[in-house]
Design a protein around this motif. Structure first.
Motif, mmCIF file in Angstrom:
data_model
loop_
_atom_site.group_PDB
_atom_site.id
_atom_site.type_symbol
_atom_site.label_atom_id
_atom_site.label_comp_id
_atom_site.label_asym_id
_atom_site.label_seq_id
_atom_site.Cartn_x
_atom_site.Cartn_y
_atom_site.Cartn_z
ATOM 1 N N ILE A 292 33.915 28.316 33.193
ATOM 2 C CA ILE A 292 34.656 27.305 33.955
ATOM 3 C C ILE A 292 33.636 26.334 34.534
ATOM 4 O O ILE A 292 32.705 26.756 35.220
ATOM 5 N N ASP B 42 37.103 20.975 34.700
ATOM 6 C CA ASP B 42 38.131 21.793 34.058
ATOM 7 C C ASP B 42 39.448 21.673 34.816
ATOM 8 O O ASP B 42 39.482 21.667 36.056
ATOM 9 N N VAL C 159 42.743 23.591 35.756
ATOM 10 C CA VAL C 159 43.006 25.023 35.887
ATOM 11 C C VAL C 159 44.340 25.271 36.582
ATOM 12 O O VAL C 159 44.912 24.383 37.230
ATOM 13 N N VAL D 67 42.876 28.315 32.338
ATOM 14 C CA VAL D 67 42.025 27.149 32.082
ATOM 15 C C VAL D 67 42.644 26.373 30.927
ATOM 16 O O VAL D 67 42.837 26.912 29.839
#
Length: 344
Positions: free
Chosen positions: A85, A89, A91, A110
């Motif tokens: 991660i 990213d 998420v 993710v």
């Protein structure tokens, strides 16, 4: 022997008689490995969308719905294992989303990355390292002097941007010390936007390009990247340094971090680069990033590196003319820079 003594001896004999056990007396505790475990995992349909803005020793700083006023600290959920991660990213987050001190939420999902900026430690390292995810633009920061500009670094950064799906922008600092024309001429045929960001330059044009976008900043140590970030984001307070006597800068940014722009959007300040390997990139990856050249290389012979004669005398790119031919010459400079790994 009295009657009471006989009775006591009889009771003692009964107490000393061996007990007979059967299977009902045996208790077996199952080991951890033999306990049945369900394969059903929660779907976390209630997870709230967020964006990673910082990473620090197993903790990820995120903002909910891309709102800088809603920060939370998170950990990686166990079911994600070692899923990498990185900053940028997108998420899914569950748990305590209040953002209060000492609270901790969990990243449970993710999303697939739209773009990615990758590098390797050097051109022999097979392991890719993702620097930033989901950035729209890559702002390549280079100084026109002190330290002197290096076309090799810019060429490598351009390759990483094209292959990763980012739109590159060349940002030149310290423009009060040298003119930009000679340096930028090397990239004219790639149609890369160029902006000046010297101390005396107005940043209106650059700010307009970055507004409502996610932009990753990359540059050698000492080129003024942190100084530029502090001008773009007045509340950033990024540490700034000086260039050493041998023309090399010192690292002042040690961790990638996404900072919100006042007018909307994000800039991701990355640590100063001293190595930018491209071991994960092939010539086909580079040429395929240019839509006007991608179809042509399908007619190249097998094993063609697209460098042209004498290495590739039958390269199909040599059949192009006009603006496309000039683009081919510029792209071949990128390919040559990657292949030779010359000093940059």
């Amino acid at each position: 022997m009295g009657r009471n003594a006989v009775r006591i001896d009889a009771e003692r004999g009964r107490l000393l008689t061996a007990r007979r056990y059967d299977e009902s007396d045996v208790r077996i505790r199952p080991g951890k490995s033999s306990r049945p475990r369900t394969k059903t995992r929660p779907e976390h349909n209630d997870a709230e969308a967020g964006m990673v803005v910082s990473v620090d020793r197993g903790r990820w700083g995120c903002v909910l719905d891309g709102d800088p006023s809603r920060p939370v600290v998170t950990m990686r959920a166990r079911e994600l294992g070692r899923t990498p991660i990185v900053v940028g990213d997108e998420v899914g987050i569950v748990g305590d989303l209040s953002g209060k001190v000492d609270t901790l939420a969990r990243i449970v999902r993710v999303a697939e990355r739209r773009t990615v900026l990758r590098r390797t430690a050097d051109d022999t390292d097979p392991f890719e390292r993702v620097v930033v995810a989901n950035a729209d633009r890559l702002l390549i920061v280079a100084a026109l002097a002190d330290p002197p500009p290096r076309t090799g670094f810019v060429e490598r950064a351009l390759v990483a941007a094209y292959v990763g799906g980012l739109e590159p922008v060349l940002c030149l600092t310290k423009s009060d010390l040298a003119a930009p024309e000679e340096f930028t001429a090397a990239f004219a045929d790639l149609d890369v936007p160029v902006v000046l960001a010297g101390q005396s330059e107005d940043l209106t044009e650059l700010t307009a390009m970055l507004t409502n976008k996610v932009t990753a900043l990359i540059g050698h140590s000492g080129v003024g990247k942190s100084t530029l970030v502090n001008r773009l984001v007045p509340d950033a307070y990024r540490a700034t340094g000086v260039v050493s006597g041998v023309g090399k800068g010192r690292h002042t940014s040690t961790q990638s971090v996404a900072l919100p722009l006042p007018a909307g959007g994000w800039v991701v300040d990355t640590p100063g680069i001293r190595s930018f390997g491209l071991a994960h990139i092939s010539p086909e990856n580079v040429v395929a990033a240019f839509s006007d050249l991608a179809d042509t290389i399908e007619n190249c012979p097998r094993g063609c590196t697209h460098l042209g004669p004498p290495a590739d005398p039958e390269c199909a790119l040599d059949t192009l003319t006009g603006d496309a031919a000039r683009r081919v010459a510029a792209v071949r400079l990128l390919l040559e820079a990657v292949r030779t790994n010359e000093a940059w």
